[in-house]
Design a protein around this motif. Structure first.
Motif, short mmCIF file in Angstrom:
data_model
loop_
_atom_site.label_atom_id
_atom_site.label_comp_id
_atom_site.label_asym_id
_atom_site.label_seq_id
_atom_site.Cartn_x
_atom_site.Cartn_y
_atom_site.Cartn_z
N PRO A 134 0.83 -1.21 0.00
CA PRO A 134 0.00 0.00 0.00
C PRO A 134 0.86 1.26 0.00
O PRO A 134 1.92 1.29 0.62
CB PRO A 134 -0.79 -0.13 1.30
N ALA A 135 0.42 2.28 -0.73
CA ALA A 135 1.18 3.52 -0.82
C ALA A 135 0.25 4.68 -1.13
O ALA A 135 -0.81 4.50 -1.75
CB ALA A 135 2.27 3.41 -1.88
N GLU A 136 0.67 5.87 -0.72
CA GLU A 136 -0.07 7.08 -1.03
C GLU A 136 0.85 8.00 -1.83
O GLU A 136 1.94 7.61 -2.24
CB GLU A 136 -0.54 7.76 0.26
N ASN A 137 0.41 9.23 -2.07
CA ASN A 137 1.21 10.24 -2.78
C ASN A 137 1.60 9.80 -4.18
O ASN A 137 2.65 10.18 -4.69
CB ASN A 137 2.46 10.60 -1.97
N ILE A 138 0.79 8.96 -4.80
CA ILE A 138 1.01 8.55 -6.19
C ILE A 138 -0.38 8.28 -6.79
O ILE A 138 -1.30 7.89 -6.07
CB ILE A 138 1.91 7.28 -6.27
N ALA A 139 -0.53 8.54 -8.06
CA ALA A 139 -1.84 8.34 -8.71
C ALA A 139 -1.70 7.40 -9.91
O ALA A 139 -0.87 7.65 -10.78
CB ALA A 139 -2.41 9.69 -9.17
N PRO A 140 -2.52 6.33 -9.94
CA PRO A 140 -3.45 5.89 -8.88
C PRO A 140 -2.71 5.24 -7.71
O PRO A 140 -1.66 4.61 -7.92
CB PRO A 140 -4.34 4.89 -9.61
N ALA A 141 -3.24 5.40 -6.51
CA ALA A 141 -2.59 4.87 -5.30
C ALA A 141 -2.84 3.37 -5.19
O ALA A 141 -3.99 2.92 -5.20
CB ALA A 141 -3.12 5.59 -4.07
N PRO A 142 -1.77 2.57 -5.08
CA PRO A 142 -1.95 1.12 -4.99
C PRO A 142 -2.31 0.66 -3.57
O PRO A 142 -1.79 1.19 -2.58
CB PRO A 142 -0.57 0.58 -5.40
N LYS A 143 -3.18 -0.31 -3.49
CA LYS A 143 -3.51 -0.94 -2.22
C LYS A 143 -2.58 -2.13 -2.00
O LYS A 143 -1.77 -2.46 -2.86
CB LYS A 143 -4.97 -1.39 -2.24
N ALA A 144 -2.74 -2.81 -0.88
CA ALA A 144 -1.96 -4.02 -0.64
C ALA A 144 -2.27 -5.03 -1.75
O ALA A 144 -3.43 -5.19 -2.15
CB ALA A 144 -2.32 -4.60 0.73
N GLY A 145 -1.24 -5.67 -2.27
CA GLY A 145 -1.43 -6.62 -3.36
C GLY A 145 -1.52 -5.97 -4.73
O GLY A 145 -1.81 -6.65 -5.71
N GLN A 146 -1.25 -4.67 -4.79
CA GLN A 146 -1.24 -3.96 -6.06
C GLN A 146 0.10 -3.25 -6.25
O GLN A 146 0.91 -3.14 -5.33
CB GLN A 146 -2.36 -2.91 -6.11
N ALA A 147 0.32 -2.77 -7.48
CA ALA A 147 1.54 -2.01 -7.79
C ALA A 147 1.19 -0.96 -8.83
O ALA A 147 0.44 -1.23 -9.78
CB ALA A 147 2.63 -2.93 -8.31
N THR A 148 1.72 0.25 -8.65
CA THR A 148 1.50 1.33 -9.61
C THR A 148 2.77 1.56 -10.42
O THR A 148 3.85 1.72 -9.85
CB THR A 148 1.12 2.63 -8.89
N PHE A 149 2.63 1.54 -11.73
CA PHE A 149 3.75 1.79 -12.64
C PHE A 149 3.71 3.26 -13.08
O PHE A 149 2.65 3.82 -13.36
CB PHE A 149 3.65 0.90 -13.87
N VAL A 150 4.90 3.89 -13.14
CA VAL A 150 5.00 5.29 -13.55
C VAL A 150 6.08 5.41 -14.62
O VAL A 150 7.20 4.92 -14.43
CB VAL A 150 5.35 6.20 -12.35
N PHE A 151 5.75 6.04 -15.73
CA PHE A 151 6.68 6.21 -16.85
C PHE A 151 6.78 7.69 -17.18
O PHE A 151 5.78 8.34 -17.47
CB PHE A 151 6.17 5.43 -18.08
N THR A 152 8.00 8.25 -17.14
CA THR A 152 8.22 9.68 -17.37
C THR A 152 9.17 9.89 -18.54
O THR A 152 10.30 9.39 -18.53
CB THR A 152 8.80 10.36 -16.13
N ALA A 153 8.71 10.63 -19.55
CA ALA A 153 9.54 10.98 -20.71
C ALA A 153 10.17 12.35 -20.46
O ALA A 153 9.52 13.39 -20.63
CB ALA A 153 8.69 11.00 -21.98
N LEU A 154 11.41 12.35 -20.04
CA LEU A 154 12.06 13.59 -19.61
C LEU A 154 12.25 14.57 -20.75
O LEU A 154 12.51 14.20 -21.89
CB LEU A 154 13.41 13.25 -18.98
N GLY A 155 12.11 15.86 -20.42
CA GLY A 155 12.33 16.92 -21.40
C GLY A 155 11.15 17.22 -22.28
O GLY A 155 11.23 18.11 -23.14
N THR A 156 10.04 16.52 -22.09
CA THR A 156 8.88 16.67 -22.98
C THR A 156 7.85 17.64 -22.38
O THR A 156 7.86 17.90 -21.17
CB THR A 156 8.19 15.32 -23.21
N PRO A 157 6.95 18.15 -23.21
CA PRO A 157 5.81 18.92 -22.69
C PRO A 157 4.84 17.98 -22.00
O PRO A 157 5.07 16.76 -21.95
CB PRO A 157 5.22 19.53 -23.96
#
Length: 234
Positions: A134-157
């Motif tokens: 479980p985690a907060e401060n990320i969207a969408p926030a994952p609960k226990a047994g879940q995982a949130t993936f985040v992909f950032t393309a640097l330098g882009t609009p």
């Protein structure tokens, strides 16, 4: 089936990176190398830090692999860009700053590059990470047994509102669950760089994940080669 040149290049790049990372899992060849990376009983800690990021020793080995004469030029460029990204020697200095209250996360093993993503001759280096719940401060926030993936393309609009081209393929080796998680614009970095995210119901255990596809910014559609991660979910 005929593969497009873009898909073929992505496959070659991913394979080269996997080979490079596999080569890193062997212990250092000499006592001097062992001393240089402060080898301990936990050999794996010589290659990645607590956040799953390559150490200086790993960055050196990736550059060494990229120097081999049989490595294609486009693969060499991508591997060197990734090494520079983690070493902090490029324009992006290792990626965006993390907030003090950032949740526990694991970074994908190598960054990936999209040619001409920002503009003609201006490439974007992307970084991916996963936040087990479980985690907060990320969207969408994952609960226990879940995982949130985040992909950032640097330098882009900022990311376009409608996406649909970036997916994470994952497999839990403990409960044998698998799935494909699409990454969408969930309001992270509203002023840029373009950042996509998505949550997966992985269940607890050790998970292997590969992210691949394209990011739509306000000005372009940027295709990125695959990158991978191995992480644990509670």
């Amino acid at each position: 089936m005929r593969f497009s040149s873009k898909l073929r290049r992505a496959s070659i790049t991913a394979s080269a990176a996997v080979i490079a990372m596999a080569g890193l899992l062997a212990p250092p060849a000499s006592a001097s190398e062992s001393s240089a990376i402060n080898a301990s009983s936990d050999v794996a800690s010589s290659y990645i830090d607590g956040l799953g990021r390559p150490t200086d020793y790993t960055v050196g080995k990736v550059n060494e692999f990229a120097s081999q004469p049989w490595v294609p030029d486009d693969v060499e460029n991508m591997l060197r860009a990734g090494a520079s990204f983690f070493a902090g020697s490029g324009d992006e200095l290792g990626g965006p700053e993390l907030p003090d209250d950032a949740p526990r996360f694991t970074q994908f093993y190598w960054p990936t590059v999209s040619s001409n993503c920002i503009g003609a001759g201006m490439h974007s280096t992307a970084s991916a990470l996963v936040v087990p719940g479980p985690a907060e401060n990320i969207a969408p926030a994952p609960k226990a047994g879940q995982a949130t993936f985040v992909f950032t393309a640097l330098g882009t609009p900022p990311a376009a509102e409608r996406q649909g081209g970036m997916d994470v393929y994952w497999f839990n080796v403990n409960n044998l669950r698998s799935g494909v998680t699409p990454l969408d614009n969930n309001g992270i970095n509203k002023t840029g760089p373009a950042t996509l995210s998505g949550v997966a119901n992985t269940g607890s255990g050790t998970v292997i994940a590969v992210v691949n596809g394209s990011v739509r910014t306000e000005t372009n559609n940027c295709s990125f080669a695959p990158t991978a991660a191995l992480f644990n979910v509670r």
